[in-house]
Design a protein around this motif. Structure first.
Motif, PDB file in Angstrom:
ATOM      1  N   ASN A 136       0.818  -1.208   0.000  1.00 29.28           N
ATOM      2  CA  ASN A 136       0.000   0.000   0.000  1.00 29.28           C
ATOM      3  C   ASN A 136       0.855   1.263   0.000  1.00 29.28           C
ATOM      4  O   ASN A 136       1.872   1.347   0.680  1.00 29.28           O
ATOM      5  CB  ASN A 136      -0.914   0.005   1.225  1.00 29.28           C
ATOM      6  CG  ASN A 136      -1.944  -1.089   1.152  1.00 29.28           C
ATOM      7  OD1 ASN A 136      -2.912  -0.972   0.424  1.00 29.28           O
ATOM      8  ND2 ASN A 136      -1.715  -2.171   1.880  1.00 29.28           N
ATOM      9  N   CYS A 137       0.392   2.261  -0.754  1.00 30.67           N
ATOM     10  CA  CYS A 137       1.091   3.547  -0.856  1.00 30.67           C
ATOM     11  C   CYS A 137       0.071   4.669  -0.897  1.00 30.67           C
ATOM     12  O   CYS A 137      -1.066   4.468  -1.313  1.00 30.67           O
ATOM     13  CB  CYS A 137       1.901   3.628  -2.145  1.00 30.67           C
ATOM     14  SG  CYS A 137       3.129   2.352  -2.341  1.00 30.67           S
ATOM     15  N   VAL A 138       0.521   5.843  -0.498  1.00 32.28           N
ATOM     16  CA  VAL A 138      -0.296   7.046  -0.636  1.00 32.28           C
ATOM     17  C   VAL A 138       0.626   8.195  -1.031  1.00 32.28           C
ATOM     18  O   VAL A 138       1.745   8.297  -0.542  1.00 32.28           O
ATOM     19  CB  VAL A 138      -1.098   7.363   0.660  1.00 32.28           C
ATOM     20  CG1 VAL A 138      -0.182   7.642   1.834  1.00 32.28           C
ATOM     21  CG2 VAL A 138      -2.059   8.516   0.441  1.00 32.28           C
ATOM     22  N   LEU A 139       0.153   9.024  -1.949  1.00 34.05           N
ATOM     23  CA  LEU A 139       0.893  10.192  -2.403  1.00 34.05           C
ATOM     24  C   LEU A 139       0.168  11.436  -1.925  1.00 34.05           C
ATOM     25  O   LEU A 139      -1.031  11.586  -2.159  1.00 34.05           O
ATOM     26  CB  LEU A 139       1.004  10.195  -3.927  1.00 34.05           C
ATOM     27  CG  LEU A 139       1.783  11.346  -4.552  1.00 34.05           C
ATOM     28  CD1 LEU A 139       3.251  11.319  -4.117  1.00 34.05           C
ATOM     29  CD2 LEU A 139       1.673  11.284  -6.077  1.00 34.05           C
ATOM     30  N   HIS A 140       0.901  12.319  -1.224  1.00 34.50           N
ATOM     31  CA  HIS A 140       0.350  13.576  -0.716  1.00 34.50           C
ATOM     32  C   HIS A 140       0.981  14.745  -1.461  1.00 34.50           C
ATOM     33  O   HIS A 140       2.149  14.690  -1.829  1.00 34.50           O
ATOM     34  CB  HIS A 140       0.670  13.760   0.773  1.00 34.50           C
ATOM     35  CG  HIS A 140       0.012  12.781   1.669  1.00 34.50           C
ATOM     36  ND1 HIS A 140       0.683  11.713   2.218  1.00 34.50           N
ATOM     37  CD2 HIS A 140      -1.259  12.704   2.121  1.00 34.50           C
ATOM     38  CE1 HIS A 140      -0.146  11.027   2.984  1.00 34.50           C
ATOM     39  NE2 HIS A 140      -1.332  11.610   2.936  1.00 34.50           N
ATOM     40  N   ALA A 154      -3.367  10.441  -4.448  1.00 29.81           N
ATOM     41  CA  ALA A 154      -3.370   9.164  -5.165  1.00 29.81           C
ATOM     42  C   ALA A 154      -2.949   8.061  -4.195  1.00 29.81           C
ATOM     43  O   ALA A 154      -2.207   8.324  -3.241  1.00 29.81           O
ATOM     44  CB  ALA A 154      -2.420   9.206  -6.360  1.00 29.81           C
ATOM     45  N   THR A 155      -3.423   6.840  -4.449  1.00 33.02           N
ATOM     46  CA  THR A 155      -3.099   5.710  -3.567  1.00 33.02           C
ATOM     47  C   THR A 155      -2.889   4.431  -4.368  1.00 33.02           C
ATOM     48  O   THR A 155      -3.356   4.308  -5.509  1.00 33.02           O
ATOM     49  CB  THR A 155      -4.225   5.440  -2.545  1.00 33.02           C
ATOM     50  OG1 THR A 155      -5.411   5.074  -3.253  1.00 33.02           O
ATOM     51  CG2 THR A 155      -4.503   6.638  -1.664  1.00 33.02           C
ATOM     52  N   VAL A 156      -2.194   3.494  -3.739  1.00 31.58           N
ATOM     53  CA  VAL A 156      -2.113   2.120  -4.238  1.00 31.58           C
ATOM     54  C   VAL A 156      -2.780   1.279  -3.156  1.00 31.58           C
ATOM     55  O   VAL A 156      -2.238   1.128  -2.071  1.00 31.58           O
ATOM     56  CB  VAL A 156      -0.651   1.661  -4.450  1.00 31.58           C
ATOM     57  CG1 VAL A 156      -0.605   0.192  -4.821  1.00 31.58           C
ATOM     58  CG2 VAL A 156       0.033   2.507  -5.505  1.00 31.58           C
ATOM     59  N   PRO A 157      -3.977   0.727  -3.424  1.00 28.23           N
ATOM     60  CA  PRO A 157      -4.708  -0.010  -2.396  1.00 28.23           C
ATOM     61  C   PRO A 157      -4.230  -1.451  -2.203  1.00 28.23           C
ATOM     62  O   PRO A 157      -4.686  -2.131  -1.288  1.00 28.23           O
ATOM     63  CB  PRO A 157      -6.142   0.018  -2.909  1.00 28.23           C
ATOM     64  CG  PRO A 157      -6.013   0.125  -4.391  1.00 28.23           C
ATOM     65  CD  PRO A 157      -4.768   0.926  -4.636  1.00 28.23           C
ATOM     66  N   GLY A 158      -3.307  -1.909  -3.021  1.00 22.31           N
ATOM     67  CA  GLY A 158      -2.785  -3.277  -2.918  1.00 22.31           C
ATOM     68  C   GLY A 158      -1.299  -3.254  -3.190  1.00 22.31           C
ATOM     69  O   GLY A 158      -0.527  -2.750  -2.391  1.00 22.31           O
ATOM     70  N   TRP A 159      -0.907  -3.748  -4.344  1.00 19.16           N
ATOM     71  CA  TRP A 159       0.494  -3.687  -4.762  1.00 19.16           C
ATOM     72  C   TRP A 159       0.553  -3.564  -6.273  1.00 19.16           C
ATOM     73  O   TRP A 159      -0.394  -3.909  -6.978  1.00 19.16           O
ATOM     74  CB  TRP A 159       1.268  -4.936  -4.317  1.00 19.16           C
ATOM     75  CG  TRP A 159       0.750  -6.204  -4.945  1.00 19.16           C
ATOM     76  CD1 TRP A 159      -0.243  -6.998  -4.467  1.00 19.16           C
ATOM     77  CD2 TRP A 159       1.168  -6.773  -6.179  1.00 19.16           C
ATOM     78  NE1 TRP A 159      -0.477  -8.035  -5.325  1.00 19.16           N
ATOM     79  CE2 TRP A 159       0.394  -7.928  -6.400  1.00 19.16           C
ATOM     80  CE3 TRP A 159       2.118  -6.438  -7.133  1.00 19.16           C
ATOM     81  CZ2 TRP A 159       0.531  -8.735  -7.514  1.00 19.16           C
ATOM     82  CZ3 TRP A 159       2.263  -7.249  -8.244  1.00 19.16           C
ATOM     83  CH2 TRP A 159       1.467  -8.391  -8.413  1.00 19.16           C
ATOM     84  N   THR A 160       1.671  -3.053  -6.753  1.00 17.03           N
ATOM     85  CA  THR A 160       1.907  -2.994  -8.192  1.00 17.03           C
ATOM     86  C   THR A 160       3.344  -3.435  -8.460  1.00 17.03           C
ATOM     87  O   THR A 160       4.175  -3.474  -7.556  1.00 17.03           O
ATOM     88  CB  THR A 160       1.744  -1.566  -8.761  1.00 17.03           C
ATOM     89  OG1 THR A 160       2.819  -0.753  -8.295  1.00 17.03           O
ATOM     90  CG2 THR A 160       0.416  -0.948  -8.384  1.00 17.03           C
ATOM     91  N   ASN A 161       3.624  -3.722  -9.691  1.00 12.74           N
ATOM     92  CA  ASN A 161       5.001  -3.938 -10.119  1.00 12.74           C
ATOM     93  C   ASN A 161       5.680  -2.579 -10.250  1.00 12.74           C
ATOM     94  O   ASN A 161       5.023  -1.530 -10.252  1.00 12.74           O
ATOM     95  CB  ASN A 161       5.047  -4.684 -11.454  1.00 12.74           C
ATOM     96  CG  ASN A 161       4.600  -6.122 -11.305  1.00 12.74           C
ATOM     97  OD1 ASN A 161       4.971  -6.806 -10.361  1.00 12.74           O
ATOM     98  ND2 ASN A 161       3.765  -6.570 -12.238  1.00 12.74           N
ATOM     99  N   LEU A 162       6.980  -2.593 -10.403  1.00 11.08           N
ATOM    100  CA  LEU A 162       7.757  -1.372 -10.589  1.00 11.08           C
ATOM    101  C   LEU A 162       7.203  -0.586 -11.776  1.00 11.08           C
ATOM    102  O   LEU A 162       7.030  -1.126 -12.872  1.00 11.08           O
ATOM    103  CB  LEU A 162       9.229  -1.728 -10.824  1.00 11.08           C
ATOM    104  CG  LEU A 162      10.183  -0.571 -11.095  1.00 11.08           C
ATOM    105  CD1 LEU A 162      10.274   0.335  -9.877  1.00 11.08           C
ATOM    106  CD2 LEU A 162      11.554  -1.100 -11.472  1.00 11.08           C
ATOM    107  N   ARG A 163       6.886   0.672 -11.539  1.00 14.13           N
ATOM    108  CA  ARG A 163       6.383   1.608 -12.556  1.00 14.13           C
ATOM    109  C   ARG A 163       5.114   1.121 -13.279  1.00 14.13           C
ATOM    110  O   ARG A 163       4.847   1.520 -14.403  1.00 14.13           O
ATOM    111  CB  ARG A 163       7.476   1.915 -13.569  1.00 14.13           C
ATOM    112  CG  ARG A 163       8.676   2.586 -12.937  1.00 14.13           C
ATOM    113  CD  ARG A 163       9.730   2.908 -13.947  1.00 14.13           C
ATOM    114  NE  ARG A 163      10.910   3.436 -13.283  1.00 14.13           N
ATOM    115  CZ  ARG A 163      12.104   3.432 -13.825  1.00 14.13           C
ATOM    116  NH1 ARG A 163      12.294   2.945 -15.032  1.00 14.13           N
ATOM    117  NH2 ARG A 163      13.130   3.922 -13.170  1.00 14.13           N
TER     118      ARG A 163
END
Length: 191
Positions: A136-140, A154-163
Motif C-alpha cells: 500500500n502507498c499514498v501520495l500527498h 493518489a493511492t495504491v490499495p494493494g500492490w503494483t510492479n515497478l512503474r
C-alpha cells in the motif's frame, strides 16, 4: 547533550530544516561562554543555569533531492501500520537523499518508508500525478510548501510492479493546477 558549569544541560538537535539557533537566558542570569566545533558546524554557546535553543539564521542545508526515511520492524501492509508506529515520523532507522522520486525495490519485508521533498512547477498549468508500489502507498501534495497542508491525491490499495502506473484507478490523481516557480511539498508513504 552538553553539560555546562553549575550542572546546566542543553540538548541541540540539528536537521536540514533547522536554520540556526539562539541561546537564551532565564531569570538566573548567570552566563558562561565556550565553543564547540564538529561536523563542520561551529557552535558558540552561552551558559548559565537555564538555556533554550531557538531557530534563527539559515545554515547550509540539502537543497536538491528527495529525503527517504525508512522504518524497520513494522509488520502489516497498511499505511496505518506505518503511521501508528511509535517510530513514525521522528525516529526512522535510516535516512538518505535520493536524486529521483523513486525508492529502491526488493529491499526487505516488515518495513515502511516516507519519501518527501518539494517540487517546483516549471510552467503554470494542470498536472496529473501517479504512484506505484508494493504494498500500500499514498501520495500527498500540499497546495504550498508547507507539509501541514498536504492532502492525499493518489493511492495504491494493494500492490503494483515497478512503474506499473495503471493497475488501480486510485493510482492517478485528479488534474491539479500548479503555478510556475512555486514550491509544493510532496510526500509518499509506503508500507
Amino acid at each position: 547533550m552538553f553539560l555546562f558549569r553549575h550542572g546546566c544541560r542543553c540538548g541541540l538537535l540539528v536537521d536540514t530544516n533547522v536554520h540556526g539557533f539562539q541561546l537564551m537566558k532565564t531569570s538566573h542570569g548567570r552566563f558562561g561562554t565556550g565553543d564547540f566545533t564538529g561536523s563542520g558546524l561551529r557552535l558558540t554557546w552561552v551558559a548559565a543555569l537555564w538555556v533554550a535553543c531557538v531557530p534563527l539564521v539559515p545554515l547550509r542545508a540539502q537543497t536538491n533531492g528527495i529525503l527517504r526515511e525508512v522504518y524497520l520492524g513494522i509488520p502489516g501492509d497498511s499505511i496505518a501500520s506505518l503511521t501508528n508506529s511509535a517510530a513514525f515520523p521522528e525516529n526512522p532507522d535510516s535516512r538518505e537523499v535520493l536524486s529521483t522520486f523513486e525508492a529502491p525495490t526488493d529491499v526487505g519485508d516488515n518495513y515502511g518508508q516516507r519519501l518527501s521533498g518539494w517540487i517546483t512547477a516549471p510552467t503554470t498549468g494542470s498536472y496529473v500525478f501517479w504512484i506505484a508500489g508494493d504494498d500500500n502507498c499514498v501520495l500527498h501534495l500540499s497546495a504550498d510548501e508547507l507539509p501541514a497542508n498536504k492532502v492525499a491525491i493518489a493511492t495504491v490499495p494493494g500492490w503494483t510492479n515497478l512503474r506499473q502506473w495503471t493497475k488501480y484507478p486510485e493510482q492517478q490523481s485528479a488534474s491539479i493546477p500548479l503555478t510556475a516557480g512555486h514550491r509544493y511539498y510532496i510526500e509518499a508513504l509506503m508500507k
